[in-house]
Enzyme design. Sequence first.
Site, PDB file in Angstrom:
ATOM      1  N   ASP A 185       0.848  -1.201   0.000  1.00 57.10           N
ATOM      2  CA  ASP A 185       0.000   0.000   0.000  1.00 57.10           C
ATOM      3  C   ASP A 185       0.884   1.252   0.000  1.00 57.10           C
ATOM      4  OD1 ASP A 185      -0.789   0.542   3.540  1.00 57.10           O
ATOM      5  OD2 ASP A 185       0.975  -0.377   2.609  1.00 57.10           O
ATOM      6  N   ASP A 235       6.725   1.167   1.812  1.00 57.92           N
ATOM      7  CA  ASP A 235       6.398   0.183   0.765  1.00 57.92           C
ATOM      8  C   ASP A 235       7.243   0.452  -0.483  1.00 57.92           C
ATOM      9  OD1 ASP A 235       3.780   1.020   2.307  1.00 57.92           O
ATOM     10  OD2 ASP A 235       3.446  -1.040   1.658  1.00 57.92           O
ATOM     11  N   ASN A 270      -2.335   2.781   3.505  1.00 58.73           N
ATOM     12  CA  ASN A 270      -1.768   4.100   3.833  1.00 58.73           C
ATOM     13  C   ASN A 270      -2.605   5.217   3.219  1.00 58.73           C
ATOM     14  OD1 ASN A 270       0.580   3.605   5.404  1.00 58.73           O
ATOM     15  ND2 ASN A 270       1.537   2.720   3.586  1.00 58.73           N
ATOM     16  N   THR A 288       2.889  -6.040   2.729  1.00 56.05           N
ATOM     17  CA  THR A 288       3.364  -4.907   3.535  1.00 56.05           C
ATOM     18  C   THR A 288       2.265  -3.869   3.743  1.00 56.05           C
ATOM     19  OG1 THR A 288       4.180  -3.697   1.595  1.00 56.05           O
ATOM     20  CG2 THR A 288       5.741  -5.196   2.701  1.00 56.05           C
ATOM     21  N   PHE A 341      -0.894  -0.939  12.438  1.00 53.40           N
ATOM     22  CA  PHE A 341      -1.777  -0.437  11.383  1.00 53.40           C
ATOM     23  C   PHE A 341      -2.219  -1.504  10.375  1.00 53.40           C
ATOM     24  CE2 PHE A 341      -3.873   2.476   8.683  1.00 53.40           C
ATOM     25  CZ  PHE A 341      -3.625   2.058   7.388  1.00 53.40           C
ATOM     26  N   ASN A 342      -1.277  -2.276   9.795  1.00 51.34           N
ATOM     27  CA  ASN A 342      -1.655  -3.200   8.719  1.00 51.34           C
ATOM     28  C   ASN A 342      -2.693  -4.222   9.179  1.00 51.34           C
ATOM     29  OD1 ASN A 342      -0.046  -2.018   6.796  1.00 51.34           O
ATOM     30  ND2 ASN A 342       1.701  -3.364   7.182  1.00 51.34           N
ATOM     31  N   GLN A 400       7.766  12.105  10.595  1.00 51.34           N
ATOM     32  CA  GLN A 400       8.041  11.361  11.829  1.00 51.34           C
ATOM     33  C   GLN A 400       8.513  12.332  12.920  1.00 51.34           C
ATOM     34  OE1 GLN A 400       7.807   7.856  12.155  1.00 51.34           O
ATOM     35  NE2 GLN A 400       7.097   7.630  10.051  1.00 51.34           N
ATOM     36  N   HIS A 437       9.673   0.314   8.105  1.00 47.53           N
ATOM     37  CA  HIS A 437       9.057  -0.987   8.381  1.00 47.53           C
ATOM     38  C   HIS A 437       9.144  -1.990   7.220  1.00 47.53           C
ATOM     39  CE1 HIS A 437       7.146   0.931  11.892  1.00 47.53           C
ATOM     40  NE2 HIS A 437       6.687   1.871  11.088  1.00 47.53           N
ATOM     41  N   ASP A 438       8.576  -1.635   6.063  1.00 49.26           N
ATOM     42  CA  ASP A 438       8.268  -2.641   5.044  1.00 49.26           C
ATOM     43  C   ASP A 438       9.458  -3.344   4.404  1.00 49.26           C
ATOM     44  OD1 ASP A 438       5.368  -0.748   3.932  1.00 49.26           O
ATOM     45  OD2 ASP A 438       5.588  -2.266   5.494  1.00 49.26           O
TER      46      ASP A 438
HETATM   47  O1  RIB Z   1       2.529  -0.057  10.796  1.00 49.61           O
HETATM   48  C1  RIB Z   1       3.413   0.139   9.719  1.00 49.61           C
HETATM   49  C2  RIB Z   1       2.797  -0.330   8.434  1.00 49.61           C
HETATM   50  O2  RIB Z   1       1.624   0.430   8.139  1.00 49.61           O
HETATM   51  C3  RIB Z   1       3.710  -0.136   7.216  1.00 49.61           C
HETATM   52  O3  RIB Z   1       3.456  -1.146   6.289  1.00 49.61           O
HETATM   53  C4  RIB Z   1       3.278   1.180   6.671  1.00 49.61           C
HETATM   54  O4  RIB Z   1       3.535   1.288   5.259  1.00 49.61           O
HETATM   55  C5  RIB Z   1       1.800   1.117   6.909  1.00 49.61           C
HETATM   56  O5  RIB Z   1       1.223   0.354   5.848  1.00 49.61           O
HETATM   57 CA    CA Z   2       2.829  -0.552   4.011  1.00 53.71          CA
END
Ligand code: RIB
Ligand code: CA
Length: 311
Positions: free
Chosen positions: A12, A17, A41, A125, A166-167, A228, A240-241
């Site tokens: 996303d 990503d 996102n 992701t 979140f994901n 951030q 993260h991804d």
């Molecule tokens: O929590 C982080 C995740 O949520 C990452 O994949 C970021 O791109 C969002 O999708």
């Molecule tokens: Ca993501």
Amino acid sequence: MQTMEKIILDCDPGHDDAAAIILAAKSPKLQLLGITVVAGNQTLENTLRNALNVVQWLDVDVPVYAGCGQPIVREKVIAGDIHGKTGLDGPVFPPLMRKAQPEHAVNFIIRRLLDSDGDITMVTTGPMTNLAMALRMEPKIAEKIKRIVLMGGAYANGNVTPAAEFNIFADPEAAHICFTAGRPITMIGLDVTRKVLCYPEIVQRMEKVGNRVSALFVSLMGHFCKTQKEIFGWDGGPLHDPVTIASLIDPELVTTKPMNAQIDIRGGQSYGRTNCDFFNYLRLPPTADVAIDIDPARFWDVFEEGLRNYN
Ligand code: RIB
Ligand code: CA
């Protein structure tokens, strides 16, 4: 000659990503069969355009498929604050000529997995809606999935609620379907991704690679790190991804521990939590290999090498 790991990347985009796409698309160890896109996102319209812009910028021949624009059960949530109103604020891309494939992402996932020898790793992701819908539309694909490697969840603290990442939070029922599909799962959660922080000195290091993809990365991080800092006061944002992709390129990078992991889909305060039984209190069989540690320096080495693949 080492065989290349076949992957489908469901994402996303989203700045991190985009970093995962950069790392995957030219790795000599990975064969990126396709990119499937999901809302998360940002809206699907934005995440699809972002994926196409990134693939066009990378000048790689990877098909992109539009997937699901909303979660399976819950109302849609997006993370616009971090990634901006386009979902990929920062870079200015040339006119978009690259087009999405006409096939729906869910149909692509089903077709590609059924056609395979069971040697494809599904990397997600973003919210797991596309993979979950594919599993429900055609359950036969389950035995064809070599492994699911996801960025998502946490055995400790969430990042959207105290409980949920979140994901998973964006589509808990989809995550539940994937976590109960009976296939090997590697869960790359916040517990390790919060250790790969993109500090200014990292951005400066990557800028020295000096090609058009490192320039894209610097531009992406310009926005990502600014938000951030503004939102959390952090000098380096967690990337993260790409940890999912890096863990496939360098299997020693991440330490995992088999745990019984279940998604909370009851809808209360912990809705969307990945309940990981770190100490095996419940004496239930493990259902996922949960990431518990990472070597951040090694991750940035893998990422820098990934940028150099575009020289
Ligand atoms: O929590 C982080 C995740 O949520 C990452 O994949 C970021 O791109 C969002 O999708
Ligand atoms: Ca993501």
